[in-house]
Design a protein around this motif. Structure first.
Motif, PDB file in Angstrom:
ATOM      1  N   VAL A  82       0.865  -1.176   0.000  1.00 15.65           N
ATOM      2  CA  VAL A  82       0.000   0.000   0.000  1.00 15.65           C
ATOM      3  C   VAL A  82       0.903   1.229   0.000  1.00 15.65           C
ATOM      4  O   VAL A  82       1.490   1.581   1.029  1.00 15.65           O
ATOM      5  CB  VAL A  82      -0.937   0.025   1.221  1.00 15.65           C
ATOM      6  CG1 VAL A  82      -1.769   1.317   1.224  1.00 15.65           C
ATOM      7  CG2 VAL A  82      -1.846  -1.202   1.222  1.00 15.65           C
ATOM      8  N   ARG A 100      -4.332  -5.798   3.686  1.00 15.33           N
ATOM      9  CA  ARG A 100      -5.321  -5.539   2.640  1.00 15.33           C
ATOM     10  C   ARG A 100      -5.627  -6.797   1.832  1.00 15.33           C
ATOM     11  O   ARG A 100      -6.765  -7.049   1.434  1.00 15.33           O
ATOM     12  CB  ARG A 100      -4.797  -4.439   1.714  1.00 15.33           C
ATOM     13  CG  ARG A 100      -5.778  -4.067   0.592  1.00 15.33           C
ATOM     14  CD  ARG A 100      -5.129  -3.099  -0.383  1.00 15.33           C
ATOM     15  NE  ARG A 100      -4.000  -3.707  -1.083  1.00 15.33           N
ATOM     16  CZ  ARG A 100      -3.232  -3.042  -1.939  1.00 15.33           C
ATOM     17  NH1 ARG A 100      -3.463  -1.756  -2.186  1.00 15.33           N
ATOM     18  NH2 ARG A 100      -2.231  -3.649  -2.539  1.00 15.33           N
ATOM     19  N   ASP A 139      -8.249  -8.768   3.420  1.00 19.70           N
ATOM     20  CA  ASP A 139      -9.455  -8.034   3.800  1.00 19.70           C
ATOM     21  C   ASP A 139     -10.639  -8.488   2.946  1.00 19.70           C
ATOM     22  O   ASP A 139     -10.524  -8.608   1.724  1.00 19.70           O
ATOM     23  CB  ASP A 139      -9.216  -6.530   3.612  1.00 19.70           C
ATOM     24  CG  ASP A 139     -10.310  -5.695   4.244  1.00 19.70           C
ATOM     25  OD1 ASP A 139     -11.426  -5.680   3.698  1.00 19.70           O
ATOM     26  OD2 ASP A 139     -10.039  -5.065   5.282  1.00 19.70           O
ATOM     27  N   GLU A 147     -11.326  -3.459  -1.397  1.00 21.03           N
ATOM     28  CA  GLU A 147      -9.893  -3.333  -1.686  1.00 21.03           C
ATOM     29  C   GLU A 147      -9.209  -4.700  -1.668  1.00 21.03           C
ATOM     30  O   GLU A 147      -8.320  -4.968  -2.478  1.00 21.03           O
ATOM     31  CB  GLU A 147      -9.239  -2.388  -0.684  1.00 21.03           C
ATOM     32  CG  GLU A 147      -9.644  -0.929  -0.870  1.00 21.03           C
ATOM     33  CD  GLU A 147      -8.829   0.005  -0.002  1.00 21.03           C
ATOM     34  OE1 GLU A 147      -8.003  -0.504   0.790  1.00 21.03           O
ATOM     35  OE2 GLU A 147      -9.011   1.231  -0.127  1.00 21.03           O
ATOM     36  N   GLY A 148      -9.616  -5.544  -0.741  1.00 18.99           N
ATOM     37  CA  GLY A 148      -9.062  -6.894  -0.704  1.00 18.99           C
ATOM     38  C   GLY A 148      -9.452  -7.702  -1.915  1.00 18.99           C
ATOM     39  O   GLY A 148      -8.648  -8.440  -2.497  1.00 18.99           O
TER      40      GLY A 148
END
Length: 602
Positions: free
Chosen positions: A382, A395, A398, A402-403
């Motif tokens: 990120v 992430r 997640d 976004e994941g």
């Protein structure tokens, strides 16, 4: 007076393969190496199908298999937070996946293996010595002079400092990436040396608990605890599954030399393994640099170069050692034919014409493979976060949008890495254009049915390697088309309807020419595999070189043996740079095979 026919500078994969090919042909050769023995570090290791085909042809495939890690242990390539830690993704590599294994099995009688240089080089060297090659270690190349008849090389004994001269008909420069021979010849080199740096540490540790259940030669480590240079990941590479390893990580060459203190090296290894209870036994730590350079010309007059001397690149894609071996295989038979008087000097020009484009392709491919890690790195980072990698890993797991996007991007990034880890086409689809190949008249460019880099495309077009197909011998056992060609000889391959070619080979009567009649009791096409891939009529013919490359073909064939003799003779003269075949020495002439002979021993 010549002391040897061919002087070979360097005993690595190129030098030893060249020597073995020459020794198998009964040509005198002398190998010198500045070292005390062979490679002492496990540098190259991935051994692809084409290199294994070369070993099969040279008679060392069983020895290689005995010391190699087998294909099934090369397995997956992992991307994980540490070897002991949570995995992020895995990739099926080196043709072991369910979707690719069939492609590899259809393409060749040989699979892939993993064998490190310190084990491979002595196999090639010892076999060459057994066949008559002579050698000298602790012997350094100083310089050379050429004349119209040969090469006079100045060598130095590194033990006592004595300099002496060796006279040879030809010389081979196989002295590695810092080649003095290439420098003295002034061969043109394009590209850049030392554009990035890597630390490699060999260590012993039993990591079976983390690897045995998921066999993998390469394990890429994505961790927030360390920075790992251009690729952006650390590496744990299995040298001897699963007890000897290489830990690798990059460094910024613009910031000077890396920290090689034992404490820092141990800390890096600890991060990569992820198990603080394991205490590695460090064998050696070294630094090497990422090169992107290739020669556009491999020879001048009587000196020919190969291997890392003319193509310098990182190990990405596993192409280095394989390309070196193939250089030696290509060069060995050509030198043997010229030395024996079976070919004119123009044949040696074809070596550079054929191998220089391959060397360039390999250099560019290996360096591109390193750059192709960028999309994967983006999945696990990120930008702007306090710790980009730690945030990227969070992430990636997640469940939110976004994941989801990161995991979808990982799929595309893995697809891109197919061009490194399952690039069978890069390894097998070499096509030669040279004076030693007679192209089909009127044929346009080859059309590629699938991705040229990923998939092997068998063809009998001149300049391509003869396709693999299973035949059946008189004993009922399978044998490949690769087994009835090569072995230092030219082979005419035809079918039962090609009786004119059998008569033509008998009339031409050359010491290096044999014929294989598919469909005969000696080479039955019981599976009809050869019929499917031969791309010629049953009465047609292929002329296959000693390195397995199709030199010429007659698609339709002829029923007139005199016409067949005329066509075949013209092709041989063109390939071997011979004004007429009567100039070939007669004292080594042997009876060629006929349809009633055993082709393998003809």
């Amino acid at each position: 007076m010549y002391q040897t026919d061919v002087l070979i500078i360097g005993a690595g994969p190129t030098g030893s393969t060249t020597a073995l090919a020459l020794a198998n042909s009964g040509v005198r050769c002398h190998i010198v190496s500045r070292g005390n023995w062979m490679a002492d570090s496990p540098r190259a290791h991935i051994t692809n199908q084409r290199a294994n085909e070369v070993f099969r042809d040279l008679g060392v495939s069983d020895d290689v298999a005995r010391y190699a890690s087998p294909w099934e242990l090369m397995g997956d390539t992992t991307f994980t937070t540490s070897l002991a830690g949570p995995e992020l993704i895995r990739m099926r590599t080196w043709g072991t996946g369910d979707d690719r294994r069939g492609d590899y099995l259809r393409a060749s009688p040989c699979g892939m293996v993993d064998i490190i240089q310190p084990l491979l080089e002595p196999i090639l060297f010892q076999k060459a010595a057994e066949k008559g090659a002579t050698f000298a270690f602790n012997t350094e190349y100083v310089g050379h002079e050429q004349d119209a008849d040969g090469v006079t090389a100045t060598l130095r004994d590194r033990l006592d400092g004595r300099e002496f001269a060796v006279r040879a008909r030809y010389m081979v420069g196989a002295d590695g990436a810092r080649s003095s021979v290439v420098e003295h010849l002034g061969l043109p080199i394009e590209g850049r040396m030392a554009r990035a740096g890597t630390v490699y540490t060999i260590f012993n540790a039993d990591l079976s608990r983390y690897s045995k259940h998921r066999p993998s030669i390469l394990n890429w480590i994505v961790t927030p605890d360390a920075s790992f240079g251009e690729i952006g990941m650390g590496l744990l590479r299995a040298v001897r599954p699963w007890t000897q390893w290489i830990a690798g990580w990059g460094f910024d060459i613009n910031k000077g030399d890396p920290d090689l203190s034992e404490s820092n090296v141990r800390e890096k290894i600890r991060i990569l393994i992820g198990d603080p209870a394991i205490e590695p036994d460090i064998v050696r730590t070294s630094v090497w640099y990422i090169n992107q350079a290739y020669a556009t010309q491999y020879s001048k007059e009587r000196v020919l170069c190969g291997g890392d001397a003319v193509h310098r690149h990182p190990p990405s894609s596993g192409l280095g050692n394989n390309t070196c071996v193939q250089d030696g295989h290509n060069l060995g038979w050509k030198l043997a034919y010229v030395v024996k008087g079976w070919a004119g000097p123009k044949l040696l020009e074809s070596y550079s014409q054929e191998r220089a484009p391959v060397g360039k392709q390999v250099v560019l491919r290996a360096n591109q493979s390193r750059l192709d890690y960028a999309p994967l790195n983006a999945c696990f980072r990120v930008p702007g976060a306090e710790n980009p990698v730690a945030a990227g890993i969070v992430r990636f797991r997640d469940p939110g949008p976004e994941g989801v996007a990161a995991r979808k991007a990982a799929q595309a990034a893995l697809d891109l890495k197919q061009t490194e880890f399952n690039a069978q086409g890069v390894e097998m689809n070499q096509r030669y254009e040279s004076s030693a190949v007679v192209p089909d008249e009127g044929d346009g460019p080859e059309e590629w049915r699938r991705d040229r880099d990923l998939y092997n495309q068998p063809t009998t077009r001149p300049g391509a390697k003869i396709p693999h197909a299973w035949l059946v011998g008189p004993d009922g056992k399978r044998m490949s088309t690769l087994d009835v060609t090569g072995k230092g000889l030219f082979t005419v391959v035809t079918g039962l309807a090609g009786t004119a070619w059998t008569e033509a080979v008998r009339r031409i009567d050359l010491p290096f020419l044999r014929i294989v009649v598919t469909g005969s009791p000696d080479a039955q096409d019981l599976y009809c595999e050869w019929q499917r891939v031969r791309e010629i009529e049953e009465a047609g013919a292929l002329l296959v070189r000693p390195d397995g490359v199709v030199a010429w073909r007659d698609k339709a064939g002829t029923s007139d043996s005199a016409e067949a003799e005329k066509r075949l003779s013209a092709a041989i003269r063109a390939v071997l740079d011979l004004p007429n075949l009567s100039a070939i020495p007669r004292e080594t002439r042997r009876a060629p095979a006929t349809s009633g002979d055993t082709p393998l021993f003809a």
